[in-house]
Design an enzyme around this catalytic site. Structure first.
Site, PDB file in Angstrom:
ATOM      1  N   ASP A   1      -2.942   4.598  -2.225  1.00 13.15           N
ATOM      2  CA  ASP A   1      -3.928   5.216  -1.502  1.00 13.15           C
ATOM      3  C   ASP A   1      -4.107   6.624  -1.871  1.00 13.15           C
ATOM      4  OD1 ASP A   1      -4.691   5.642   1.332  1.00 13.15           O
ATOM      5  OD2 ASP A   1      -3.070   7.070   1.230  1.00 13.15           O
TER       6      ASP A   1
ATOM      7  N   HIS B   1     -10.669  -0.716   5.022  1.00  8.85           N
ATOM      8  CA  HIS B   1     -10.905  -0.487   6.450  1.00  8.85           C
ATOM      9  C   HIS B   1     -11.210   0.604   7.067  1.00  8.85           C
ATOM     10  CE1 HIS B   1      -7.363   1.621   3.781  1.00  8.85           C
ATOM     11  NE2 HIS B   1      -7.205   2.201   4.800  1.00  8.85           N
ATOM     12  N   ASP B   2     -11.215   1.907   6.083  1.00  8.20           N
ATOM     13  CA  ASP B   2     -12.381   3.263   6.363  1.00  8.20           C
ATOM     14  C   ASP B   2     -13.948   3.011   6.400  1.00  8.20           C
ATOM     15  OD1 ASP B   2      -9.708   4.343   6.009  1.00  8.20           O
ATOM     16  OD2 ASP B   2      -9.915   4.098   3.764  1.00  8.20           O
TER      17      ASP B   2
ATOM     18  N   GLU C   1      -7.225   4.710  -5.320  1.00  9.47           N
ATOM     19  CA  GLU C   1      -8.284   4.491  -4.437  1.00  9.47           C
ATOM     20  C   GLU C   1      -8.589   5.311  -4.968  1.00  9.47           C
ATOM     21  OE1 GLU C   1      -9.575   5.502   0.473  1.00  9.47           O
ATOM     22  OE2 GLU C   1      -7.531   5.760  -0.493  1.00  9.47           O
TER      23      GLU C   1
ATOM     24  N   ASP D   1       0.911  -1.061  -0.203  1.00  8.93           N
ATOM     25  CA  ASP D   1       0.297  -0.101  -0.332  1.00  8.93           C
ATOM     26  C   ASP D   1       0.745   1.383  -0.061  1.00  8.93           C
ATOM     27  OD1 ASP D   1      -2.009   1.602   0.503  1.00  8.93           O
ATOM     28  OD2 ASP D   1      -3.074   0.477   1.992  1.00  8.93           O
TER      29      ASP D   1
END
Ligand code: GLC
Ligand code: CA
Length: 538
Positions: free
Chosen positions: A191, A312-313, A239, A96
């Site tokens: 990200d 995870h968000d 993302e 990531d």
């Protein structure tokens, strides 16, 4: 065919996955220990959220050194061992990269603060901040460093934004890419990738236009063309909160040589209705289906999608879109709808056993910087805002819901650690855990295993339809049933899924059902959250 078109990726939040040295924090050795479990599930790759050196203000999304392992997660030797074990099971590792910003503890930023010319230009410093640009976590996006200078931080104060217009910054990231390719990674998750192309123009920002599409794509192209990435078939996934289908095509059309796939968020945000996520409305299924349909049709032969409903968000998928009272049924329905679409599905850790949102009893139990920063910024505007109100306000959508430790068994701390876990364990771990799921042939785990194998097994004609077929909604206006058809050559796959806790009448043919999440099927009547899969060879 690209290897990533028939695999499913499993996302690991390393801090919460499995602790092996009892410091209460998950680690790389813990991931390695669980690779056989993930192999049993059938996944072809794991995406591990950042495990690089970091002060952990945003749990690793604030990177201090992109080429070092955070000691709380282990050592480079642990990474190499993990890689060897993954190779044994043919599971690829996706790392990531946080390229929009670094930690304020990063050497580059430290040098910039000391006024070293070269490094100052790595970041966005100005004497004239555009105050209209706010932090995603609430409050200002500009922090003063001395009397008349500010730096930009789109996220926390400790996450200064990088200046991608500086060729030296771009060069650093090509080297970082080469470093990790040499370590043998199978791909990268990028990200907030949209944000590297910035429009720092007051008038445009006032209109809500912050992303500069042209710059953004030229940076991504250059990154790929001028690094070892160019010679590899990597699973690269961006993302992209900003993405529409048009933008997703710019990223993923193979002719453009940019990314393999993107996470688009239009479906996730369908019930936010332009309000802050905390104030999301109930899901409007007809609207949601139209968005899924638009993405399926428009991307179809023009690019590739990452399919997901949680990460995870986001809240836990069943708590967000399903019904906790029909935990298994609704979990199976959501998964079926997602996994029969075109694209590459991502499973977030714990999703495969139906983990749920967690009840937090006070703000102090919360870890996430977003929750705390948001509290401060609301409190500033609003004197009588209390911690109790905030706890309520963020209950459903906060990110800690997804970050509570993985529930492995009924033992102490759900088998996650023998120490003190860094974040509370969900109290429901005695009912919801991996050990029980593996003992129950009707569990969500085995349902996921089937779905994953349908796609993976290229000798099974279903796989072809899933990977290549076109998409058509059935009864698109229906507010309770999510039904669609995938077709490829003479084969047809039909998904009929009741996304409600009511019994619902719906017309269908009972022949050729190959999957059903109840052990019976009525005539033209679906039970709450009942789903079936039909496969027809003409
Ligand atoms: C992405 C990450 C999120 C992080 C943010 C800032 O949205 O998924 O966890 O807080 O970027 O890096
Ligand atoms: Ca540990």
């Amino acid at each position: 065919m690209n290897w990533w078109k028939n695999v499913v990726v499993y996302q690991i939040y390393p801090k919460s996955f499995k602790d092996t040295n009892n410091d209460g924090i998950g680690d790389l050795k813990g991931i390695e220990e669980k690779i056989p479990y993930l192999n049993q599930l059938g996944v072809g790759a794991i995406w591990i959220s950042p495990f690089f050196l970091s002060p952990m203000v945003d749990n690793g999304y604030d990177v201090q050194d992109y080429k070092k392992i955070n000691p709380i997660f282990g050592t480079m030797e642990d990474f190499d061992n993990l890689k060897k074990t993954c190779d044994k099971y043919n599971i690829k590792i996706i790392v990531d990269f946080v390229a929009n910003h670094t930690s304020d503890k990063h050497e580059w930023f430290q040098k910039a603060l000391k006024n070293e010319e070269k490094y100052k230009d790595y970041y966005v410093f100005t004497k004239d901040p555009i105050w209209e640009k706010k932090s995603v976590f609430g409050g200002e996006a500009w922090e003063k460093i001395n009397n008349d200078e500010y730096y930009l931080h789109s996220f926390a104060v400790n996450q200064p934004d990088l200046n991608w217009e500086n060729p030296n910054v771009r060069k650093e990231f090509k080297e970082i890419m080469n470093f990790w390719i040499d370590k043998g990674i199978g791909g990268v998750r990028f990200d907030v990738i949209d944000d590297i192309g910035k429009n720092l123009d007051r008038d445009l920002i006032k209109k809500g236009i912050y992303i500069d599409i042209e710059k953004l794509h030229s940076f991504v192209k250059e990154w790929r063309n001028e690094s070892k990435w160019n010679q590899e078939d990597l699973l690269t996934v961006g993302e992209s909160w900003d993405s529409s289908t048009d933008k997703a095509i710019l990223y993923t059309n193979p002719e453009r040589k940019e990314l393999a796939m993107v996470f688009g968020f239009e479906h996730i945000m369908s019930n936010w209705n332009n309000k802050p996520k905390w104030e999301a409305d109930k899901l409007d299924l007809a609207k949601y289906k139209k968005i899924i349909s638009k993405w399926q049709k428009e991307i179809h032969n023009n690019g590739w999608l990452a399919l997901f409903m949680s990460n995870h968000d986001l809240p836990r998928m069943i708590s967000n879109f399903g019904d906790e009272k029909y935990r298994i049924e609704s979990g199976k329905s959501l998964a079926l709808v997602l996994h029969m679409l075109q694209g590459t599905p991502f499973v977030y850790q714990g999703e495969e056993i139906g983990m749920l949102n967690c009840k937090f009893n006070n703000l102090e139990e919360h870890d996430d910087i977003e929750i705390h920063q948001m509290y401060e910024s609301i409190k500033k505007e609003n004197d009588d805002y209390t911690k109790e109100k905030h706890l309520q306000y963020v209950a459903k959508m906060n990110r800690d819901n997804a970050r509570t430790p993985m529930q492995w068994n009924k033992d102490l701390n759900a088998g996650f650690t023998n120490g003190k876990p860094w974040l509370k364990i969900n109290e429901n771990y005695k009912e919801i855990n991996v050990e029980d799921a593996l003992k129950d042939s009707n569990s969500l785990f085995y349902w996921y295993q089937k779905l994953i194998n349908f796609r993976k097994d290229l000798t099974n004609p279903i796989s072809n339809v899933i990977i290549n077929g076109d998409f058509e909604l059935i009864d698109s206006e229906n507010e309770k049933i999510f039904a669609y058809k995938r077709q490829y050559n003479n084969e047809e796959l039909i998904v009929i899924s009741n996304w409600s806790s009511d019994k619902v009448e719906f017309k269908f043919n009972k022949e050729n059902i190959i999957l059903n999440n109840y052990d019976y099927i009525n005539d033209n009547l679906l039970e709450p959250w009942q789903s079936i899969l039909i496969f027809i060879k003409k």
